[in-house]
Scaffold this motif. Structure first.
Motif, PDB file in Angstrom:
ATOM      1  N   THR A 145       0.853  -1.187   0.000  1.00 42.25           N
ATOM      2  CA  THR A 145       0.000   0.000   0.000  1.00 42.25           C
ATOM      3  C   THR A 145       0.890   1.238   0.000  1.00 42.25           C
ATOM      4  O   THR A 145       1.842   1.316   0.794  1.00 42.25           O
ATOM      5  CB  THR A 145      -0.921   0.032   1.232  1.00 42.25           C
ATOM      6  OG1 THR A 145      -1.740  -1.131   1.242  1.00 42.25           O
ATOM      7  CG2 THR A 145      -1.810   1.264   1.212  1.00 42.25           C
ATOM      8  N   THR A 197      -4.484  -1.057 -10.487  1.00 39.79           N
ATOM      9  CA  THR A 197      -5.453  -0.665 -11.517  1.00 39.79           C
ATOM     10  C   THR A 197      -4.926  -1.039 -12.895  1.00 39.79           C
ATOM     11  O   THR A 197      -3.835  -0.606 -13.277  1.00 39.79           O
ATOM     12  CB  THR A 197      -5.709   0.847 -11.482  1.00 39.79           C
ATOM     13  OG1 THR A 197      -6.111   1.229 -10.170  1.00 39.79           O
ATOM     14  CG2 THR A 197      -6.772   1.236 -12.493  1.00 39.79           C
ATOM     15  N   THR A 255      -3.564   4.018  -2.052  1.00 41.76           N
ATOM     16  CA  THR A 255      -3.941   2.984  -3.022  1.00 41.76           C
ATOM     17  C   THR A 255      -3.032   1.773  -2.894  1.00 41.76           C
ATOM     18  O   THR A 255      -1.896   1.853  -2.437  1.00 41.76           O
ATOM     19  CB  THR A 255      -3.891   3.520  -4.458  1.00 41.76           C
ATOM     20  OG1 THR A 255      -2.551   3.977  -4.739  1.00 41.76           O
ATOM     21  CG2 THR A 255      -4.862   4.664  -4.638  1.00 41.76           C
TER      22      THR A 255
END
Length: 439
Positions: A145, A197, A255
């Motif tokens: 993270t 992502t 994120t």
């Protein structure tokens, strides 16, 4: 009257020894038998010695090929591509390779240096190739993270990530390798960060080792994205993902993504002996460098372990040649969307899909270059050819003159290959085509 028995009777004659002629004939026959036995023994000894040397040479070839093939097949693991990623700026022409796989072809002069920034760098044997592969080869990918950045994504120069041993969204992770890397005074590893992502760009950053961020269940790692242009490690690592100084960091604080330690290895042939066949000591070696820097894998300013730059893999290797197979516009060969098909190779190496397979190749040909990263032809195959010789000469043997191997032409008086003394050593070459997995 009773007659006395004669001493010359037949019974006494049968008890006499061999005559001189009989002894001489027997000795000659015995000597001939001994000589034949010695000749047979000497012949068998020579055959056994030759077979043993050939067997050792073939084993050396197999060991060397296996090490190169195993590592090269993993090139690009962790997401690093063949060429520069989308987003690089400038109108320069992109070469067909640069990042995950790179070849220094038929090296001479300064190009022979394995680690140009190191004063004691080993050098490759002149005329051979140096194969460089990058990727994540020996450690896991870690779920991480992004904790914070020191500025906005556009201006960030530093950041911090955390890696947890367990989490609700990811299986348990073994943090041993990261804990060893994140130690005070440790090596400033190149770390590749990959956003979770899909479609987002990866980045390569410099680890700032600090053991204070380690616990059994959580590791906190600081990293450098870029500096003020001092060409520190972070700037050199940055060139592995973008050439644009203004390119934003692709992840926002908070994120999740993945982290891996990026590695670089160089395979090359070196000679620790004399440049003549009788006393040459050639071998296939491997060096580990800090990716994209030309510096040894070590703490900057600290003495380098010799094994970092010269780990020997196999002995009596005379040459390493590397050729690259692309899906270009040459010929009719094509890989296709499914990865199936063939690529074209011509007898003279001209206008085919292979680069460095013949002296007719032109690395600057439009088929192998492009004005941007999108147009670079994809690399699918790496062909490795190694040439070896036996560990000793056979004075009654002469190998034929070797004219060429891939795109290297040998001089007829090449001291290590084609001289009269060199051709007393038996030679073999081994060729392996590697189907890349991660590119």
């Amino acid at each position: 009257m009773i007659k006395k028995k004669s001493l010359a009777s037949p019974g006494n004659r049968r008890q006499r020894g061999f005559t001189l002629i009989e002894v001489l004939v027997s000795t000659v026959v015995f000597v001939q038998i001994i000589l034949v036995a010695l000749l047979i023994f000497d012949f068998n000894r020579r055959v056994t010695r030759v077979q043993t040397r050939v067997s050792d040479m073939q084993q050396s070839l197999r060991v060397g090929q296996d090490e190169i093939v195993r590592t090269t097949r993993m090139a690009g693991r962790s997401g690093i591509p063949v060429t520069r990623p989308i987003g690089a700026v400038g109108a320069e022409t992109f070469p067909p390779f640069r990042l995950a796989v790179s070849v220094a072809n038929n090296v001479t002069g300064a190009a022979r240096q394995i680690a140009p920034t190191d004063g004691d760098t080993p050098t490759a044997l002149a005329g051979t190739d140096i194969l460089t592969v990058r990727g994540n080869f020996s450690t896991p990918h870690y779920h991480m993270t992004l904790l914070n950045l020191d500025d906005t994504q556009e201006n960030a120069k530093e950041g911090t990530v955390t890696i947890a041993r367990t989490s609700a969204s990811h299986p348990e992770q073994d943090l041993t390798d990261l804990a060893n890397a994140n130690t005070d005074g440790g090596i400033p590893e190149a770390m590749i960060l990959i956003p979770s992502t899909p479609g987002e760009s990866y980045v390569v950053v410099e680890l700032e080792p600090a053991s204070a961020g380690n616990t059994a269940d959580l590791i906190t790692m600081n990293f450098v994205i870029k500096t003020d242009g001092g060409m520190e490690l972070a700037d050199q690592y940055r060139a592995l993902w973008t050439n644009d100084d203004t390119a934003p960091f692709p992840m926002a604080p908070g994120t999740a993504g993945y982290l891996a330690i990026l590695e670089e290895y160089r395979f090359y042939v070196r000679n620790d002996g004399d440049p003549v066949a009788e006393s040459a000591r050639t071998r296939l070696s491997r060096a580990r460098l800090l990716p994209g820097t030309g510096a040894p894998w070590s703490v900057p300013g600290v003495a380098v372990d010799p094994l970092v730059l010269s780990t020997d893999i196999s002995d009596n290797i005379l040459d390493l040649q590397v050729s690259l197979g692309f899906d270009t516009t040459f010929g009719t060969g094509t890989i296709g969307d499914t990865g199936l098909g063939e690529i074209t190779e011509t007898l003279d190496g001209d206008e085919d899909d292979w680069l460095f397979n013949n002296t007719a190749d032109d690395i600057d040909h439009v088929a192998f270059t492009a004005p941007n990263a999108d147009g670079v032809p994809p690399l699918y195959y790496v062909r490795i050819t190694t040439l070896a010789r036996t560990g000793g000469p056979d004075t009654k043997h002469q190998e034929p003159v070797l004219t060429s191997l891939e795109d290297r032409n040998y001089a007829v008086d090449d001291a290590l290959v084609n001289s009269e003394e060199a051709r007393m050593f038996r030679r073999r070459f081994l060729k392996t085509t590697i189907d890349l997995r991660n590119l």
